[in-house]
Enzyme design. Structure first.
Site, PDB file in Angstrom:
ATOM      1  N   GLU A   1      68.066  56.774  33.880  1.00  0.00           N
ATOM      2  CA  GLU A   1      66.842  56.319  34.545  1.00  0.00           C
ATOM      3  C   GLU A   1      66.224  55.138  33.813  1.00  0.00           C
ATOM      4  OE1 GLU A   1      65.007  58.623  31.290  1.00  0.00           O
ATOM      5  OE2 GLU A   1      66.875  58.673  32.403  1.00  0.00           O
ATOM      6  N   ASP A   2      66.378  55.098  32.478  1.00  0.00           N
ATOM      7  CA  ASP A   2      65.841  53.981  31.708  1.00  0.00           C
ATOM      8  C   ASP A   2      66.640  52.710  31.947  1.00  0.00           C
ATOM      9  OD1 ASP A   2      68.053  55.092  30.527  1.00  0.00           O
ATOM     10  OD2 ASP A   2      67.121  55.441  28.577  1.00  0.00           O
TER      11      ASP A   2
ATOM     12  N   ARG B   1      59.939  71.948  25.270  1.00  0.00           N
ATOM     13  CA  ARG B   1      59.689  71.814  23.830  1.00  0.00           C
ATOM     14  C   ARG B   1      58.185  71.764  23.588  1.00  0.00           C
ATOM     15  NH1 ARG B   1      64.811  68.068  23.033  1.00  0.00           N
ATOM     16  NH2 ARG B   1      63.518  66.468  24.003  1.00  0.00           N
TER      17      ARG B   1
ATOM     18  N   ASN C   1      58.655  69.251  33.673  1.00  0.00           N
ATOM     19  CA  ASN C   1      59.826  69.115  34.537  1.00  0.00           C
ATOM     20  C   ASN C   1      60.620  70.413  34.655  1.00  0.00           C
ATOM     21  OD1 ASN C   1      60.677  67.053  36.188  1.00  0.00           O
ATOM     22  ND2 ASN C   1      62.297  66.343  34.825  1.00  0.00           N
TER      23      ASN C   1
ATOM     24  N   ARG D   1      76.621  56.423  30.434  1.00  0.00           N
ATOM     25  CA  ARG D   1      75.704  55.279  30.402  1.00  0.00           C
ATOM     26  C   ARG D   1      76.467  53.965  30.552  1.00  0.00           C
ATOM     27  NH1 ARG D   1      70.624  56.805  29.142  1.00  0.00           N
ATOM     28  NH2 ARG D   1      69.893  54.893  28.135  1.00  0.00           N
TER      29      ARG D   1
ATOM     30  N   ASN E   1      63.648  69.220  39.016  1.00  0.00           N
ATOM     31  CA  ASN E   1      63.927  68.681  37.689  1.00  0.00           C
ATOM     32  C   ASN E   1      64.692  67.365  37.839  1.00  0.00           C
ATOM     33  OD1 ASN E   1      64.370  68.228  35.000  1.00  0.00           O
ATOM     34  ND2 ASN E   1      65.921  69.833  34.767  1.00  0.00           N
TER      35      ASN E   1
ATOM     36  N   ASP F   1      59.074  63.796  24.899  1.00  0.00           N
ATOM     37  CA  ASP F   1      58.315  64.741  24.089  1.00  0.00           C
ATOM     38  C   ASP F   1      58.836  64.867  22.661  1.00  0.00           C
ATOM     39  OD1 ASP F   1      60.674  66.023  24.594  1.00  0.00           O
ATOM     40  OD2 ASP F   1      59.805  67.761  25.613  1.00  0.00           O
TER      41      ASP F   1
END
EC number: 2.4.1.224
Length: 717
Positions: free
Chosen positions: A626-627, A464, A489, A672, A516, A538
């Site tokens: 990952e968060d 993006r 990435n 999640r 990636n 982004d």
């Protein structure tokens, strides 16, 4: 004096060859005269310093030799009959009776007096006799980080006089011996260990010795004799205590075991009645006919004699009842068998009550409600009982397992009062921690936020470009930004040439990754020179300059936390018996997503090189969570929650379609939830902490001129 003679000869020669006018001659004489006076003063000062002894704070009583606890060579001293004795100051507080100016360099240092035996010359009586228990206490301090052999650098002073048991010494002679100590000074900064205070018939709950302003580490305090914030409540040690491998989750036949010998008769009658009514659930024991204290015999004939304290492992709960003395060794005996104490002693100050949350490991009941104890215990669920048994087991092994542990715990409690910035939190004192990394905070944090270094913005992007360029332009005007690192990435397409990027005044670097992976955003790249890292997606282009700058300022105050903007909560679903990820707006948060969050670069190293289990590989394989993994990691090590800043809750990219935004996918949300459930199993617990607050600027929403506000544009929801 050689330098002074040389100077005088120089002055004489100068006068002899001087051929100036009278005015200049007078000025020269004055100048030379002043030089002579200064030289004489300096000479006398140097002579005084070289010839005089360098007395310390205690005027030559300094002893820098490490103490040797040699029982064969105990120094015998006469009690000073003229030493002033003062009764215990019942009004002492931390601020009145403790000289904290002796406690320097953010560390607690304890000086131990040499082994001394004070003797009354008139009666030839010895003030106190050293017991094996007190010898262990002295030895524990001597071998600890607290000990110093130099009284000049000591914060606290520990007498070698054994005052543990008031029954075995003359209290008047003991008071005179204390007053005869070299550095007594009315007991200021002295600590006195005592476990059995008082005597017949009153059985006072505090030591009946003239201790003046000394701090009492006492085992029998009640709420009237305890000086909060000054004294330290310790357990009464049991010489019969044995380390046995009792199991917290073992099958225990009885709901309540009563094996204490000295319970007051009026309460024994109540317990007899309960024993008759609940014979299958209450085991009531007393002394055996041979008076063997290592055995207990039933008050009925249904059971044989049992070994004490091993028999306590037969019960889920064990009673600590009221006796003549407030503190009893039965408490540590109960805990040694992982039995949950039921404390029926009004006003008893429990050991280390200032830091230990006894509600997690005991049941307290008023003395006049003892008749209802069985009803109250039956109302406690089996799950809760197992939790409490585990807590008892952990507390005993952590703070009560031996005299050394008790001694060092008492000193740490006092140290946390003197140096509160270094003190453990209540959660750290009371949380069972199976992960070694979470026993300490790995970051060396100053008491005040250091001078700002600024932060490095790490932008994870794939393709993006338009949104990326807009984000870079917005970040570039944030005052606290130091540099920007773009993580490209996408391996199928090269990033735009640096010349096509927006022209900004801050350093901008681009890295194209080999694979990636979402974990690439947390790699500790060498281009990151600041401690603070802002990880940002982004498409997060809605944050204002003030929001980002304020978020960084909050992180500076809490650098071991994740500080950011999007927040989430984890909840437990009773139907599925699984953890669930919730993105709805609630009154609580437990995660801050790293799509826009600040963290210390230490956590990037931990995420990359020390992530437990296969969490990192699973995240990269599924391109999700990952968060959440970072929130688990930080919470597990620090036991701290994240901090959400500013009220903004909507973070949707205005130019992006729903298919472009990963979080819009329902499968993404289900994954999640599965992440949270999976990660909690890997950690063996749920480390995430829930909080109900966020950080906003001080003048946020105040009716105040915008020109006087530091952060005007905090944005909307």
């Amino acid at each position: 004096m050689t330098k002074i003679k040389n100077l005088l000869s120089f002055v004489t020669q100068s006068r002899a060859i001087s051929h100036t006018n009278p005015r200049e001659h007078i000025l020269n004489c004055l100048t030379y005269g002043l030089l002579v006076i200064v030289a004489l003063c300096a000479g006398f000062l140097l002579w005084d310093l070289s010839s005089s002894p360098r007395d310390g704070f205690f005027h030559g009583k300094r002893d820098s030799h490490t103490l040797i606890l040699d029982l064969e060579h105990i120094q015998e001293l006469a009690v000073n009959p003229e030493a002033e004795q003062r009764a215990r100051n019942v009004n002492c507080t931390f601020w009145d009776c403790l000289n904290i100016y002796k406690c320097e360099h953010d560390r607690l240092k304890v000086y131990i007096y040499p082994l001394q035996e004070f003797v009354d010359e008139q009666s030839d009586k010895t003030a106190t006799t050293l017991s094996s228990e007190y010898f262990q206490i002295l030895e524990a301090v001597l071998k600890s980080r607290y000990y110093t052999s130099n009284p000049n650098e000591a914060c606290l002073f520990l007498p070698s006089l054994d005052l543990l048991n008031q029954n075995v010494f003359d209290k008047h002679l003991a008071g005179a011996a204390l007053a005869s100590l070299d550095f007594w000074d009315r007991g200021a900064n002295h600590i006195i260990f005592n476990m059995l205070p008082g005597g017949a018939p009153s059985y006072n709950t505090v030591l009946d010795v003239n201790t003046d302003n000394a701090i009492i580490f006492g085992g029998g305090f009640d709420s009237w004799s305890y000086r909060p914030g000054f004294d330290v409540a310790i357990p009464v040690w049991s010489p019969r205590l044995v380390r046995q491998h009792a199991h917290a989750t073992a099958q225990r036949k009885f709901l309540l075991v009563v094996a204490q010998l000295n319970i007051l008769p009026r309460f024994v009658r109540t317990l007899r009645e309960l024993s008759l009514a609940h014979s299958e659930q209450l085991l009531l024991l007393g002394a055996c006919e041979n008076l063997d204290l290592t055995m207990r015999c039933p008050l009925s004939q249904h059971h044989k004699s049992l070994e004490y304290p091993r028999l306590l492992s037969r019960g889920k709960f064990c009673l600590l009842g009221r006796s003549l003395r407030m503190g009893q060794p039965d408490l540590v005996e109960i805990m040694s068998q992982h039995c949950i104490p039921v404390i029926a002693v009004d006003n008893y100050v429990l050991p280390f009550e200032d830091v230990i949350d006894w509600s997690l490991a005991s049941v307290r009941i008023r003395e006049n409600e003892l008749h209802s104890v069985m009803q109250k215990l039956k109302a406690i669920s089996s799950v809760k009982i197992v939790e409490m048994q585990k807590q008892v087991q952990w507390l005993f092994s952590k703070y009560f397992k031996d005299l050394k542990t008790v001694t060092l715990t008492a000193l740490e409690v006092l140290e946390s009062r003197i140096f509160p910035l270094r003190a453990r939190s209540s959660r750290q004192w009371n949380t069972i921690d199976t992960n070694a990394r979470s026993t300490f905070n790995p970051l060396f944090l100053p008491s005040l936020a250091p001078k700002s270094q600024g932060f490095t913005a790490v932008i994870l992007t794939y393709d993006r470009v338009e949104s990326l360029f807009l984000l870079i332009q917005k970040l570039a005007v944030v005052p606290s930004l130091q540099s920007i690192l773009v993580i490209w990435n996408n391996q199928k397409k090269s990033p735009p040439h640096l010349s096509t990027f927006p022209s900004i005044s801050k350093p901008l670097k681009i890295r194209q990754t080999k694979e990636n992976k979402l974990s690439n955003r947390f790699y500790p790249y060498p281009e990151i020179e600041t401690e603070a890292i802002l990880t940002i997606d982004d498409d997060i282009i809605m944050l204002t300059t003030d929001e980002l700058d304020f978020g960084y300022e909050v992180w500076r105050e809490f650098p071991d936390h994740i500080v950011g903007f999007p927040s989430r909560i984890h909840v437990w679903e009773n139907v599925t018996m699984r953890w669930h990820y919730e993105s709805e707006w609630t009154n609580q948060i437990s995660m801050v997503l790293t799509g826009a969050a600040f963290h210390h670069k230490y956590w990037s190293h931990m995420y990359t090189h020390a992530m437990p289990g296969d969490i990192k590989d699973w995240v990269d394989e599924h391109m999700n969570c990952e968060d959440i993994a970072m929130n688990f990691l930080v919470a597990n090590i620090t036991n701290n929650p994240p901090i959400k800043v500013t009220p903004r809750k909507k973070f949707k990219c205005p130019e992006c379609t729903n298919t472009e935004m990963l979080s819009a996918d329902l499968n993404h949300m289900r994954e999640r939830s599965a992440c949270i459930d999976r990660f909690s199993k890997i950690y063996g617990r749920m480390p995430l902490r829930t909080v109900e607050f966020r950080a906003d600027p001080v003048l946020f929403r105040d009716n105040f001129p915008d020109k006087l506000k530091r952060y005007n544009d905090i944005g909307s929801l």
